[in-house]
Write a protein that holds these residues in place. Structure first.
Motif, PDB file in Angstrom:
ATOM      1  N   TYR A   1       0.847  -1.229   0.020  1.00 54.52           N
ATOM      2  CA  TYR A   1       0.136  -0.036  -0.089  1.00 54.52           C
ATOM      3  C   TYR A   1       0.928   1.281   0.046  1.00 54.52           C
ATOM      4  O   TYR A   1       2.047   1.326   0.416  1.00 54.52           O
ATOM      5  CB  TYR A   1      -0.795  -0.084   1.412  1.00 54.52           C
TER       6      TYR A   1
ATOM      7  N   GLN B   1       0.966   5.513   1.058  1.00 54.61           N
ATOM      8  CA  GLN B   1       0.227   6.628   1.642  1.00 54.61           C
ATOM      9  C   GLN B   1       0.651   7.957   1.251  1.00 54.61           C
ATOM     10  O   GLN B   1       1.927   8.064   1.653  1.00 54.61           O
ATOM     11  CB  GLN B   1       0.154   6.217   3.185  1.00 54.61           C
TER      12      GLN B   1
ATOM     13  N   ASN C   1      -1.721  12.973   4.486  1.00 55.74           N
ATOM     14  CA  ASN C   1      -3.300  13.237   4.898  1.00 55.74           C
ATOM     15  C   ASN C   1      -4.200  12.331   3.937  1.00 55.74           C
ATOM     16  O   ASN C   1      -5.416  12.779   3.657  1.00 55.74           O
ATOM     17  CB  ASN C   1      -3.515  14.470   4.793  1.00 55.74           C
ATOM     18  N   ARG C   2      -3.831  11.214   3.631  1.00 57.36           N
ATOM     19  CA  ARG C   2      -4.606  10.602   2.889  1.00 57.36           C
ATOM     20  C   ARG C   2      -4.508   9.158   3.639  1.00 57.36           C
ATOM     21  O   ARG C   2      -3.797   8.582   4.322  1.00 57.36           O
ATOM     22  CB  ARG C   2      -4.024  10.493   1.494  1.00 57.36           C
ATOM     23  N   GLY C   3      -5.368   8.084   3.124  1.00 57.51           N
ATOM     24  CA  GLY C   3      -5.467   6.860   3.405  1.00 57.51           C
ATOM     25  C   GLY C   3      -4.647   6.125   2.854  1.00 57.51           C
ATOM     26  O   GLY C   3      -3.981   6.500   1.902  1.00 57.51           O
ATOM     27  N   LEU C   4      -4.619   4.707   3.158  1.00 56.11           N
ATOM     28  CA  LEU C   4      -3.815   3.630   2.220  1.00 56.11           C
ATOM     29  C   LEU C   4      -4.520   3.604   0.892  1.00 56.11           C
ATOM     30  O   LEU C   4      -5.527   2.889   0.687  1.00 56.11           O
ATOM     31  CB  LEU C   4      -3.644   2.626   3.206  1.00 56.11           C
TER      32      LEU C   4
ATOM     33  N   PHE D   1      -4.103   1.019  -2.420  1.00 56.85           N
ATOM     34  CA  PHE D   1      -3.776  -0.512  -2.843  1.00 56.85           C
ATOM     35  C   PHE D   1      -2.729  -0.419  -4.173  1.00 56.85           C
ATOM     36  O   PHE D   1      -3.143   0.372  -4.920  1.00 56.85           O
ATOM     37  CB  PHE D   1      -4.749  -1.388  -3.084  1.00 56.85           C
TER      38      PHE D   1
ATOM     39  N   LEU E   1       4.853   7.324   1.616  1.00 58.63           N
ATOM     40  CA  LEU E   1       5.205   6.306   2.639  1.00 58.63           C
ATOM     41  C   LEU E   1       4.697   5.032   1.889  1.00 58.63           C
ATOM     42  O   LEU E   1       3.401   4.821   1.554  1.00 58.63           O
ATOM     43  CB  LEU E   1       4.509   6.647   3.818  1.00 58.63           C
TER      44      LEU E   1
ATOM     45  N   PHE F   1       3.725   0.968   2.579  1.00 57.14           N
ATOM     46  CA  PHE F   1       3.620  -0.041   3.562  1.00 57.14           C
ATOM     47  C   PHE F   1       3.446  -1.449   3.033  1.00 57.14           C
ATOM     48  O   PHE F   1       2.488  -1.725   2.005  1.00 57.14           O
ATOM     49  CB  PHE F   1       2.278  -0.036   4.527  1.00 57.14           C
TER      50      PHE F   1
END
Lengths: 114, 114
Positions: A36, A38, A41-44, A46, A88, A90
């Protein structure tokens, strides 16, 4: 217990160069592996997943990842980095019998400089 | 493309107060999740929810926390007697089926406890 390790807190690459973001995992049974991204200030979002089949998985935005069972690794790669790839990243694992919950690595900050 | 939406984007609450974080998962999804990300740390699983009940919860998800799907669209996380250490980003996610499908994440609610 399941776990994911991303050994690098930060990866710096020059635009146009190849990039690799490392991930190793530990899970009993067959793993489902995910990457994922990021943005601030946002979500993850895919990027890609490995479930079964070919060890090289292709995903969004030109990213790919290589599953290596013997090394329990799932490194994220891209042949030519863009400044806009800075974010970022993950890595996450899910065991097939664990109701889909994701266990995340600690994240790797990718910085692509022009 | 359908999205998971979370409200509010930022919640500021006094310590000891109760807070409710709201999520609207994608409409035909059946599995719902809450995750937490303390500033600078990795994303941590809190709870999964399926068929109107909790299917799994982490050690973090103690009696202070509860989840509910009060109608056909909303999925809420309630935190009672908030503590300073509850300050974090809270992400909601959903998937259509369990296991090998990528979870769709909302943009999160930033919870600040004063």
């Amino acid at each position: 217990a399941q776990s994911v390790a991303q050994p690098e807190d930060q990866v710096n690459v020059a635009e146009g160069n190849p990039l690799t973001v490392k991930c190793t995992y530990s899970v009993s049974g067959n793993p489902y592996l995910f990457w994922y991204v990021q943005y601030p200030n946002r979500g993850l979002q895919f990027l890609l997943k490995y479930i079964t089949g070919d060890n090289l998985v292709k995903g969004s935005y030109g990213f790919e990842a290589e599953f290596n069972k013997s090394q329990t690794s799932f490194h994220l790669k891209k042949p030519s980095a863009l400044v806009s790839d800075s974010a970022l990243y993950f890595c996450a694992v899910s065991a097939y019998n664990q109701g889909g919950k994701l266990i995340f690595g600690q994240g790797t900050e990718l910085s692509v400089k022009p | 493309e359908p999205e998971v939406t979370q409200t509010p984007s930022h919640q500021v609450t006094q310590m000891g107060q109760e807070v409710i974080l709201r999520c609207v998962p994608i409409s035909n999804h059946l599995y719902f999740y809450w995750y937490r990300q303390i500033l600078g740390q990795k994303v941590e699983f809190l709870v999964s929810f399926y068929n109107n009940e909790i299917s799994e919860k982490s050690e973090i998800f103690d009696d202070q926390f509860s989840v509910e799907r009060p109608d056909g669209s909303n999925f809420t996380l309630k935190i009672r007697s908030t503590k300073l250490e509850d300050s974090a980003m809270y992400f909601c996610a959903s998937i259509k089926g369990a296991g090998n499908q990528p979870q769709h994440f909302g943009d999160g609610t930033r919870l600040s406890i004063l």
